[in-house]
Design an enzyme around this catalytic site. Structure first.
Site, short mmCIF file in Angstrom:
data_model
loop_
_atom_site.label_atom_id
_atom_site.label_comp_id
_atom_site.label_asym_id
_atom_site.label_seq_id
_atom_site.Cartn_x
_atom_site.Cartn_y
_atom_site.Cartn_z
CG HIS B 50 0.95 -17.36 19.97
ND1 HIS B 50 -0.34 -16.92 19.94
CD2 HIS B 50 1.35 -17.25 21.27
CE1 HIS B 50 -0.71 -16.55 21.16
NE2 HIS B 50 0.30 -16.74 21.99
NE ARG B 311 -0.11 -9.61 27.75
CZ ARG B 311 -1.26 -9.37 28.36
NH1 ARG B 311 -1.34 -8.44 29.31
NH2 ARG B 311 -2.34 -10.07 28.06
CB CYS B 443 -12.27 -30.69 45.17
SG CYS B 443 -10.84 -31.70 45.60
#
Lengths: 413, 486
Positions: B50, B311, B443
């Site tokens: 971030h 979280r 897959c």
């Protein structure tokens, strides 16, 4: 990079690739190369140890490995070179393959390429089945591989989601091994697998087939402890209040096969949204010149015999191409109309007899397959019964195509 | 054996602290209850580095976020971890949201985030033609990494520099004595001077064992959907909605991963059970619906897997307001360092947190620097990511390495072997997955998983009990054929 030049490069040494190679080599095409990612030839047939293969071609019931063996012997006898444990990692539009194998990266330049990569199974993730992510969730084919090729049992109490043929076969296989198959759960109002497999693999063993139901939740932290199933409404959504928990240690998923066309896409081959395989003409040539395809990578077949027949028809196209350097233009579009999931080939030249393959979208009795040109009926074929798991085949003669611009195919009562 | 420092938890924070401490002549032990690093939230997030415009100025979150973002590129290079500074767009759908963009920008500027710019509809269209929106905040410093490879690299680097790791050891008791701590695990007793509590979602429980009752964590689950790589080019940058004020998450966003997939998510829902990482049908449809609002051309048949992370929040659903990270030596239990509530932007902040914690520890415990500290971890680029020419070169150098086992992600047998050998605990399928990407493609192991199981069985001689998906109890195989008939 080491370079190899061949007339025909075949990607995949399963039933489609083998049958195409056998036919081409048998007809005198010399420079063929089969490229197979496994260390053996035969593809998925090697793990299909049940019988029922070859009834159309050999008029007798063979196991998967026996069926494969016939073609493996044939290509060996014809001395068709095979690269085993070799993965094609790229295919270009001008037919150059990049092959990765132990110790080398090869460039294979081919006059013609045959895509015969088969298909893969739809997974839990693709189906977006919520719940925990424990061990014990396998696609039916992976379970089949482990049980038949490696002698491992993946579980003891199973629920099978989807009634595809592999799932049905595995229901029987697990039962014969002493495991308990609690239910086969199918979203549709009818089985996705062949009738004969429903009878021989479920009914004969008293395994319940629960139609119009699906798995809506998976429980268990480390290992599957149970799954929740629910009824589905007409729009395919689960109906609240119909949930039922089934204690089990394994969830097998047999909910559809997807043609494996990543290489085809990379080469710019145009795919049909309906089949998820390439668009082809009657020579099985794709939208990319000199790239042909057959087998489950083109459309998912119900029985392997049709794959072998298809590969032989493809071989004719490849020979034409090698002889003339191109394929006669195919200008007539073939449109799948009402009642059909798809029809193949999607384009024809009109210059020769064509065998069409198609699938209905729902089961029915006394149905007709009607071929039309702009509303005018060309041919009508009647069938006592049709069902989605069973491929329908119908032939139009060269004379049927006279003056035709656009062909449409519908299912009618 | 007495250690100087025991670190509890080998997530990204614990591993970063371990690496940072390995610069000094400390005897350090990392205790992890699971079988591998990055098992909890560290391995189930968006993988985003971030920028730091969404955290209150002056907070620890802001400080460590911005610093973490700044040091990340160099650290990633040092540790051979992939990092792409792809940038982020926070997309406003209307005028009200547009005004929020300026607010976010102001916060970012205060936090020291470089390059922030509000762009109009036209530029948004040019940058991301498939995205619907009126305006956007352009955040060039945001990037993506592999949270798995980053945590693994931190831990491996720490291990190379002498840090001990013990896996499958759940801490069940902590006793403070006159000369330090006695940490009891499911397997034994360990003594140390200092304890670093980086137990993620369990950090409050661990603190309680040491008699610290001040913290309570509220698990908040975020669910994700992963798209097939085939659709990896739908967007080039991270696409975020304008966050709702006071919402526990950042809103459902569209994140191109460093590996070329796209993620949708995460949702935010407070849950009771902190280990409940299941996914739900209702959230799946919400993810699709909300992502479609920004990306109307989102294909429907594109998903290959779903997952959820938890979280560790310091506020519950009912409580309001902002709670910062807790990064401190406990005022009452000296020598006990709490790293609590390290939620987003925890991955970004981890390296900066590690430096800070190390400086705190050095205040009470002194040690010289290791002369032989190796900051770098040399790792080969994945075969799949090499150019054709480099693939050729790699094979010439290592003739055994051309054999590809996982088709979707082009993982070679050699890479699989290296992953098995390098695994910290039992080489579970999950451990192999996060190291190589085998079985993570479209897959989902349909072709390669039987081959990998066979390799573990035949080549590495793992017995049935150790052929596992992830945890010790997650056995893959029930028995041999014929066993049930005997």
């Amino acid at each position: 990079m080491k370079e190899k030049k061949v007339d025909v490069a075949i990607i995949g040494g399963g039933p489609a690739g083998l049958a195409a190679a056998a036919k081409l080599a048998g007809d005198g095409i010399g420079n063929i190369l089969i490229i197979e990612r496994n260390e053996w030839l035969g593809g998925i047939l090697e793990q299909c140890i049940h019988d029922g293969f070859g009834l159309e071609i050999f008029k007798k019931s063979l196991t998967g490995p026996e069926y494969a063996d016939y073609y493996i012997r044939k290509v060996k006898k014809l001395r068709v070179p095979c690269l085993l444990s070799s993965m094609v990692i790229n295919l270009s539009r001008d037919r150059v393959l990049t092959v990765a194998r132990k110790g080398e990266l090869l460039a294979v330049r081919a006059k013609a390429v045959i895509l015969a990569m088969g298909c893969r199974e739809r997974t839990r993730g693709a189906l977006c089945i919520p719940g925990t992510r424990p061990s014990g969730i396998y696609t039916a084919g992976v379970a089949q591989n482990l049980i038949n090729l490696k002698n491992w049992m993946v579980g003891k109490r199973l629920v099978i989601l989807g009634s595809g043929d592999i799932g049905l076969i595995m229901a029987r296989r697990f039962t014969l091994e002493g495991a308990k198959v609690l239910a086969v759960v199918e979203k549709l109002p009818f089985a996705s697998g062949l009738e004969r497999n429903v009878v021989q693999c479920l009914n004969d063993f008293g395994i319940p087939l629960l139609l119009e139901r699906t798995v809506v939740d998976v429980h268990g932290r480390a290992r599957v402890s149970s799954v929740t199933i629910a009824k589905v409404g007409p729009c395919g959504r689960p109906i609240r209040g119909t949930e039922r928990k089934i204690a089990c240690d394994t969830l097998l998923i047999s909910a559809g096969l997807i043609p494996e066309n990543e290489l085809s896409r990379g080469a710019g081959v145009i795919l049909d949204e309906r089949t998820v395989g390439p668009l082809v003409n009657e020579f099985y040539e794709t939208s990319a010149k000199g790239i042909f395809t057959c087998g489950n990578v083109l459309h998912v077949h119900d029985i392997v015999d049709w794959v072998s027949f298809e590969a032989e028809r493809l071989a004719f196209g490849v020979k034409e191409y090698l002889k003339k350097g191109c394929i006669a233009p195919s200008k007539i579009d073939v449109k799948a109309g009402g009642g059909l999931k798809y029809v193949l080939p999607q384009r024809v030249s009109g210059a020769r007899t064509v065998e069409f393959a198609m699938r209905v979208d729902q089961p029915g009795r006394n149905r007709a397959v009607v071929f039309r040109d702009n509303g005018r009926i060309i041919r009508r074929f009647t069938f006592n019964r049709v069902s989605p798991p069973e491929m329908i085949r119908a032939k139009l003669e060269e004379s049927d195509f006279k003056g035709i611009k656009m062909l449409s195919v519908d299912i009618e009562r | 054996m007495k250690y100087d420092i025991i670190i509890i938890g080998a997530g990204v924070v614990g591993s970063a602290v371990a690496r940072e401490l390995s610069r000094y002549k400390f005897r350090v032990l990392v205790l992890e209850k699971e079988n591998d690093v990055a098992y909890g939230s560290s391995g189930a997030n968006s993988g985003v580095i971030h920028a730091g415009f969404n955290v209150p100025p002056g907070s620890l979150k802001a400080k460590f976020n911005v610093e973490g973002n700044r040091i990340f590129p160099r650290l990633a290079r040092e540790l051979s971890v992939p990092f792409k500074r792809i940038g982020k767009l926070v997309v406003a759908r209307n005028k009200t949201e547009r005004s929020r963009l300026e607010e976010l920008k102001d916060i970012g500027v205060k936090n020291g985030v470089p390059g922030l710019r509000v762009i109009g509809k036209k530029e948004l269209r040019r940058l991301e033609p498939r995205i619907e929106g009126e305006a956007a905040l352009y955040v060039p410093s945001a990037g993506v990494t592999s949270p798995f490879l980053f945590t693994i690299a931190l831990a491996e680097c720490a291990r190379e520099n002498g840090i001990k790791f013990r896996f499958g050891e759940k801490v069940i008791g902590i006793k403070k004595t006159q000369c330090g701590f006695i940490v009891r695990t499911s397997a034994g007793l360990f003594r140390s001077q200092v304890v670093v509590n980086s137990a993620g979602i369990c950090a409050d429980e661990i603190a309680r064992m040491a008699g610290i009752n001040r913290y309570r964590l509220y698990p908040n689950r975020g669910e994700y959907l992963i798209l097939d790589k085939r659709f990896g080019n739908l967007v080039g940058r991270m696409i975020y909605p304008v966050p709702l004020k006071g919402a526990p998450g950042l809103g459902i966003h569209i994140t191109p991963t460093v590996d070329g997939n796209i993620l949708l998510g995460p949702s935010d829902a407070f849950i009771k059970d902190r280990s409940d990482t299941r996914t739900t049908a209702s959230v799946f449809s919400r993810l699709i619906k909300e992502a479609e609002e920004m990306l109307p051309s989102l294909p429907r048949e594109a998903f290959i897997q779903g997952y959820a992370g938890i979280r560790p929040k310091r506020v519950s659903a009912r409580m309001k307001g902002f709670r910062d990270y807790v990064i401190e030596e406990d005022p009452k239990v000296s020598g006990f360092f709490n790293l609590t509530g390290i939620e987003s932007p925890g991955l970004t902040a981890a390296p900066a947190i590690a430096k800070y914690v190390t400086s705190l520890i050095l205040k009470s415990l002194s040690a010289g620097k290791k002369a032989a500290f190796k900051a770098a971890l040399k790792k080969e680029t994945r075969f799949a990511e090499l150019s054709l020419r480099d693939k050729k070169r790699r094979i010439r150098k290592l003739p055994r390495c051309g054999e590809i086992v996982c088709r979707c992600e082009q993982v070679t047998k050699e890479e699989l072997r290296d992953a098995v050998k390098g695994a910290f605990g039992i080489p579970s399928l999950a451990a192999i997955k996060i190291r190589t990407r085998a079985m993570t493609g479209r897959c989902q192991g349909g072709f390669c998983s039987p081959k990998i199981i066979e390799m573990l069985d035949k080549e590495f001689g793992l017995n049935k009990e150790n052929l596992i998906l992830k945890t010790k109890e997650s056995y893959l195989l029930a028995c041999r054929t014929k066993d049930l008939r005997r």
